[in-house]
Every structure is written in C-alpha cells, then in structure tokens.
Motif scaffolding. Structure first.
Motif, short mmCIF file in Angstrom:
data_model
loop_
_atom_site.label_atom_id
_atom_site.label_comp_id
_atom_site.label_asym_id
_atom_site.label_seq_id
_atom_site.Cartn_x
_atom_site.Cartn_y
_atom_site.Cartn_z
N UNK A 1 0.83 -1.21 0.00
CA UNK A 1 0.00 0.00 0.00
C UNK A 1 0.86 1.26 0.00
N UNK A 2 2.02 1.20 0.66
CA UNK A 2 2.91 2.35 0.69
C UNK A 2 3.60 2.56 -0.65
N UNK A 3 3.79 1.47 -1.40
CA UNK A 3 4.52 1.54 -2.67
C UNK A 3 3.62 1.83 -3.86
N UNK A 4 2.42 1.30 -3.86
CA UNK A 4 1.53 1.42 -5.02
C UNK A 4 0.21 2.07 -4.63
N UNK A 5 -0.14 3.11 -5.35
CA UNK A 5 -1.42 3.78 -5.09
C UNK A 5 -2.57 2.88 -5.53
N UNK A 6 -3.68 3.01 -4.85
CA UNK A 6 -4.86 2.27 -5.26
C UNK A 6 -5.16 1.04 -4.45
N UNK A 7 -4.25 0.67 -3.53
CA UNK A 7 -4.49 -0.53 -2.74
C UNK A 7 -4.85 -0.23 -1.28
N UNK A 8 -4.90 1.05 -0.95
CA UNK A 8 -5.16 1.42 0.43
C UNK A 8 -6.49 0.96 0.97
N UNK A 9 -7.49 0.86 0.09
CA UNK A 9 -8.82 0.47 0.54
C UNK A 9 -9.11 -1.00 0.30
N UNK A 10 -8.11 -1.75 -0.20
CA UNK A 10 -8.32 -3.16 -0.55
C UNK A 10 -7.64 -4.06 0.47
#
Length: 201
Positions: A59-68
């Motif tokens: 989540x820290x490295x790739x945007x878009x996974x924070x809510x998954x």
C-alpha cells in the motif's frame, strides 16, 4: 510458485492461496502479488502479522491498494491429525480476534479446514463428516466471541471427494480443482512454460 505465476499472468486474476504457508513467505506473498485476493491457510498470529506487514508495504509503494484489504481465512485443524496444519479449535477465536484487532490491512473472511478424507469416505448415508460439523461449531463460537453474525464468517470446507457433504453442512466454498483440472503433477515435474517454449517438441 505463485510469485512466478502472478508475474506472468494478468493482474485481473484474483489469486487464492491455499496450502501450507511458511511464516517467512507471508510478507513477500502479500507484498509482491497485488492481486492476491485471499490467503486461506492462516493458522498463527505471526503469519497474520507478516501478511499485514507485506500488505502495508504494498500500500505504501503502489497507489490504489489502500482500501483493498487482503482477505484471510483461519485454518482450523478439525481432525487432530499431527501432519495437518491449522490452529486448534479452542484457539481459533483468539487468532481471529488478533487479526481483527491487530491487522487492519487484513479482512477476516472466515474459517477453513482440510478434514480427514477417511472420515468422509466412512460416513454412512444420512450422516455428516464430523470435521465439517466441528468447523461449523467453531465458526459459531468465533462469531459469538467477536460479536459478529454467524453469516459474517464464511466456511471453506470440502474437496473433490466430499464437497457434497460439505455443502450440506453449510460450506460457502468448496475446493474441487482436481475434479476440474485433474491431479496436480509432482512438484519436480511441474514447469511454467514461457512464450518461447511454444512449438518445442
């Protein structure tokens, strides 16, 4: 094996990891496979913690996974067989509580068991496999301990030889890969072919 397959195949695939999971493999599994959908064999707090760290790093490295959140199922050793992985039935609630309270990047999806196939084959008509009955009872107790509705926790139980019995006991997910795809080859014989291998005899 899954790390290699995930690199070669489209990200649209939702991968489920089922099987023995070593603690030191948990963090890279959760971090390096963005489309890892569910891990079905969590049986210790340390494994949950490492999956949490891996997903946090992703989540820290790739945007878009924070809510998954990464879905996880707690594996329960319902048969008492020493060679089987899984938390003891009486310890399942504590592990589930740990995941819910300490692992915000994980979503507790339910419980899983790989029951003793000999029990399924020996069950008389009209009776149910006691492993499946046990897991259902564990689910009910875990739900009560968490203050959840029983329907909030899925049951993953039943394979090609006993899925019908599992469904009768309330399984939400059955694992019937060998019926669909055939038996897996021995590990030494399994190979992943690249495009360059096409046409080679």
């Amino acid at each position: 094996e899954l790390l290699e397959k995930a690199r070669l195949l489209p990200r649209e695939i939702r991968w489920h990891f089922i099987g023995a999971l070593q603690t030191n493999k948990c963090k890279p599994l959760a971090e390096q496979i963005p489309n890892l959908w569910c891990v079905e064999s969590v049986d210790a707090p340390r494994k949950a913690d490492q999956l949490q760290k891996g997903r946090e790093a992703l989540c820290a490295r790739e945007a878009g996974y924070g809510e998954m959140a990464l879905r996880v199922l707690v594996q329960v050793n319902t048969s008492g067989e020493a060679e089987k992985s899984g938390v003891e039935p009486g310890d399942a609630a504590a592990l589930c509580r740990h995941i819910v309270d300490k692992c915000p990047r994980l979503q507790l999806q339910g419980l899983m068991t790989i029951g003793a196939i000999a029990r399924s084959r020996a069950v008389a008509e009209g009776k149910e496999n006691e492993d499946f009955v046990t897991l259902k009872g564990v689910r009910d107790r875990v739900a009560q301990a968490l203050g959840w509705d029983e329907s909030d926790l899925e049951l993953s139980m039943g394979m090609s030889d006993d899925f019908e019995s599992a469904i009768r006991c309330g399984s939400n997910e059955v694992r019937v890969g060998s019926t669909i795809f055939g038996e897996r080859p021995a590990k030494k014989d399994a190979q992943i072919k690249n495009d360059g291998d096409q046409g080679k005899g």
